[in-house]
Design a protein around this motif. Structure first.
Motif, PDB file in Angstrom:
ATOM      1  N   UNK A  26       0.898  -1.202  -0.028  1.00  0.00           N
ATOM      2  CA  UNK A  26       0.296   0.234   0.312  1.00  0.00           C
ATOM      3  C   UNK A  26       0.832   1.058  -0.073  1.00  0.00           C
ATOM      4  N   UNK A  27       0.466   2.051  -0.835  1.00  0.00           N
ATOM      5  CA  UNK A  27       1.672   3.207  -1.083  1.00  0.00           C
ATOM      6  C   UNK A  27       0.595   4.375  -1.191  1.00  0.00           C
ATOM      7  N   UNK A  28       0.602   4.465   0.176  1.00  0.00           N
ATOM      8  CA  UNK A  28      -0.342   5.374   1.042  1.00  0.00           C
ATOM      9  C   UNK A  28       0.228   7.047   1.169  1.00  0.00           C
ATOM     10  N   UNK A  29      -0.875   7.650   0.203  1.00  0.00           N
ATOM     11  CA  UNK A  29      -0.390   9.690   0.116  1.00  0.00           C
ATOM     12  C   UNK A  29      -1.607  10.038   0.942  1.00  0.00           C
ATOM     13  N   UNK A  30      -0.681  11.699   1.832  1.00  0.00           N
ATOM     14  CA  UNK A  30      -1.375  11.926   2.792  1.00  0.00           C
ATOM     15  C   UNK A  30      -1.190  13.851   1.816  1.00  0.00           C
ATOM     16  N   UNK A  31      -1.755  13.830   1.406  1.00  0.00           N
ATOM     17  CA  UNK A  31      -0.854  15.641   1.182  1.00  0.00           C
ATOM     18  C   UNK A  31       0.354  15.319   0.147  1.00  0.00           C
ATOM     19  N   UNK A  32       1.211  15.659   0.259  1.00  0.00           N
ATOM     20  CA  UNK A  32       2.970  15.397  -0.739  1.00  0.00           C
ATOM     21  C   UNK A  32       3.895  14.627  -0.231  1.00  0.00           C
ATOM     22  N   UNK A  33       2.911  13.942   0.933  1.00  0.00           N
ATOM     23  CA  UNK A  33       3.650  12.772   1.854  1.00  0.00           C
ATOM     24  C   UNK A  33       3.175  11.408   1.346  1.00  0.00           C
ATOM     25  N   UNK A  34       4.186  10.466   1.521  1.00  0.00           N
ATOM     26  CA  UNK A  34       3.093   9.467   1.569  1.00  0.00           C
ATOM     27  C   UNK A  34       4.016   8.282   3.331  1.00  0.00           C
ATOM     28  N   UNK A  35       3.222   7.640   2.822  1.00  0.00           N
ATOM     29  CA  UNK A  35       3.866   6.590   4.967  1.00  0.00           C
ATOM     30  C   UNK A  35       4.606   5.649   3.922  1.00  0.00           C
ATOM     31  N   UNK A 104      -2.186   2.097  -5.202  1.00  0.00           N
ATOM     32  CA  UNK A 104      -1.986   3.602  -4.756  1.00  0.00           C
ATOM     33  C   UNK A 104      -3.537   4.007  -3.936  1.00  0.00           C
ATOM     34  N   UNK A 105      -3.038   4.834  -2.327  1.00  0.00           N
ATOM     35  CA  UNK A 105      -3.823   4.788  -1.539  1.00  0.00           C
ATOM     36  C   UNK A 105      -3.748   6.151  -0.890  1.00  0.00           C
ATOM     37  N   UNK A 106      -4.866   6.609  -0.873  1.00  0.00           N
ATOM     38  CA  UNK A 106      -5.147   7.488   0.223  1.00  0.00           C
ATOM     39  C   UNK A 106      -5.462   7.963   1.304  1.00  0.00           C
ATOM     40  N   UNK A 107      -4.733   8.416   2.246  1.00  0.00           N
ATOM     41  CA  UNK A 107      -4.952   8.521   3.309  1.00  0.00           C
ATOM     42  C   UNK A 107      -6.804   8.968   3.805  1.00  0.00           C
ATOM     43  N   UNK A 108      -7.051   8.440   4.819  1.00  0.00           N
ATOM     44  CA  UNK A 108      -8.696   8.275   5.826  1.00  0.00           C
ATOM     45  C   UNK A 108      -8.619   9.151   6.785  1.00  0.00           C
ATOM     46  N   UNK A 109      -7.703   8.666   8.037  1.00  0.00           N
ATOM     47  CA  UNK A 109      -8.242   9.129   9.207  1.00  0.00           C
ATOM     48  C   UNK A 109      -6.614   8.142   9.882  1.00  0.00           C
ATOM     49  N   UNK A 110      -6.501   8.793  11.025  1.00  0.00           N
ATOM     50  CA  UNK A 110      -5.813   8.723  11.961  1.00  0.00           C
ATOM     51  C   UNK A 110      -4.327   9.299  12.201  1.00  0.00           C
ATOM     52  N   UNK A 111      -3.617   9.413  13.067  1.00  0.00           N
ATOM     53  CA  UNK A 111      -2.325   9.652  12.813  1.00  0.00           C
ATOM     54  C   UNK A 111      -1.373   7.660  13.516  1.00  0.00           C
ATOM     55  N   UNK A 122       6.932   4.653  11.579  1.00  0.00           N
ATOM     56  CA  UNK A 122       5.931   4.904  10.714  1.00  0.00           C
ATOM     57  C   UNK A 122       5.682   6.582  10.955  1.00  0.00           C
ATOM     58  N   UNK A 123       5.602   6.481   9.165  1.00  0.00           N
ATOM     59  CA  UNK A 123       5.143   8.685   9.747  1.00  0.00           C
ATOM     60  C   UNK A 123       4.788   8.444   8.385  1.00  0.00           C
ATOM     61  N   UNK A 124       4.261   9.897   7.664  1.00  0.00           N
ATOM     62  CA  UNK A 124       4.110  10.269   6.272  1.00  0.00           C
ATOM     63  C   UNK A 124       5.548  11.077   5.671  1.00  0.00           C
ATOM     64  N   UNK A 125       5.867  11.353   5.088  1.00  0.00           N
ATOM     65  CA  UNK A 125       7.503  11.635   4.682  1.00  0.00           C
ATOM     66  C   UNK A 125       7.665  12.323   3.265  1.00  0.00           C
ATOM     67  N   UNK A 126       7.829  13.293   2.119  1.00  0.00           N
ATOM     68  CA  UNK A 126       8.307  14.114   1.851  1.00  0.00           C
ATOM     69  C   UNK A 126       8.788  13.154   0.608  1.00  0.00           C
ATOM     70  N   UNK A 127       8.953  13.101  -0.617  1.00  0.00           N
ATOM     71  CA  UNK A 127       9.830  12.425  -1.413  1.00  0.00           C
ATOM     72  C   UNK A 127      11.468  13.032  -1.492  1.00  0.00           C
ATOM     73  N   UNK A 144       3.297   4.626  -8.167  1.00  0.00           N
ATOM     74  CA  UNK A 144       2.394   4.879  -7.633  1.00  0.00           C
ATOM     75  C   UNK A 144       1.667   6.715  -7.852  1.00  0.00           C
ATOM     76  N   UNK A 145       2.329   7.510  -8.067  1.00  0.00           N
ATOM     77  CA  UNK A 145       2.175   8.485  -7.946  1.00  0.00           C
ATOM     78  C   UNK A 145       1.070   8.966  -8.838  1.00  0.00           C
TER      79      UNK A 145
END
Length: 157
Positions: A26-35, A104-111, A122-127, A144-145
């Motif tokens: 699962x390549x998860x995107x949140x804004x311009x960052x990936x999980x 490709x996945x989109x973040x919905x909720x949760x930290x 684990x976290x969201x990181x910029x490319x 996946x982008x």
């Protein structure tokens, strides 16, 4: 990483012989960052991944793995890559042939947090922050982008 019960049951019957399994990433995107997560077993940084359970839809498996491993709810939006991963032989001698599916996945909720012990961080990181990410996962993230490209696959002879 915990081995699923169905795999343990099969191993009782087939020993170390090659076992075909379907793996998902699962390549998860949140804004311009990936999980990204750091695996507990080998310290490698990569996107969330796991094994499809018997009868489970692969996209649902990707969503499930994100919740189990990283504590985030996601929505799978696109199949990005289909590939046969070269045979893996684990330290105990078990052999596995994974058909790898990348969503490709989109973040919905949760930290994001290490939810089940399979990840230590684990976290969201910029490319630009992905310097320690496994090479094959950089490729998966790149494929996946785009939000609407067709899936990439090997073969087709």
């Amino acid at each position: 990483m915990a081995t699923p019960e169905f795999v343990l049951s099969l191993r009782e019957r087939i020993g170390h012989d090659p076992l075909p399994l379907v793996g998902v990433t699962a390549v998860v995107f949140r804004d311009e960052k990936v999980l990204l997560g750091k695996r507990a077993d080998n310290g490698v940084w990569e996107a969330v991944s796991g094994i499809v359970e018997p009868g489970e839809e692969p996209a649902d498996a990707a969503v499930r793995e994100c919740l189990e491993e990283a504590g985030v709810v996601v929505k799978a939006t696109r199949l990005a890559l289909v590939e046969q991963i070269p045979r893996i032989t684990y330290a105990n001698g078990d052999q596995v042939d994974y058909l790898g599916l990348v969503f490709r996945c989109e973040w919905v909720s949760g930290d994001p947090h290490p939810a089940d012990g399979e990840l230590t961080e684990v976290g969201f990181y910029g490319l630009g922050e992905m310097t320690d990410v496994a090479h094959e996962h950089v490729r998966k993230i790149a494929l996946s982008m785009a939000e609407d490209d067709p899936a990439t696959f090997r073969g087709g002879r």
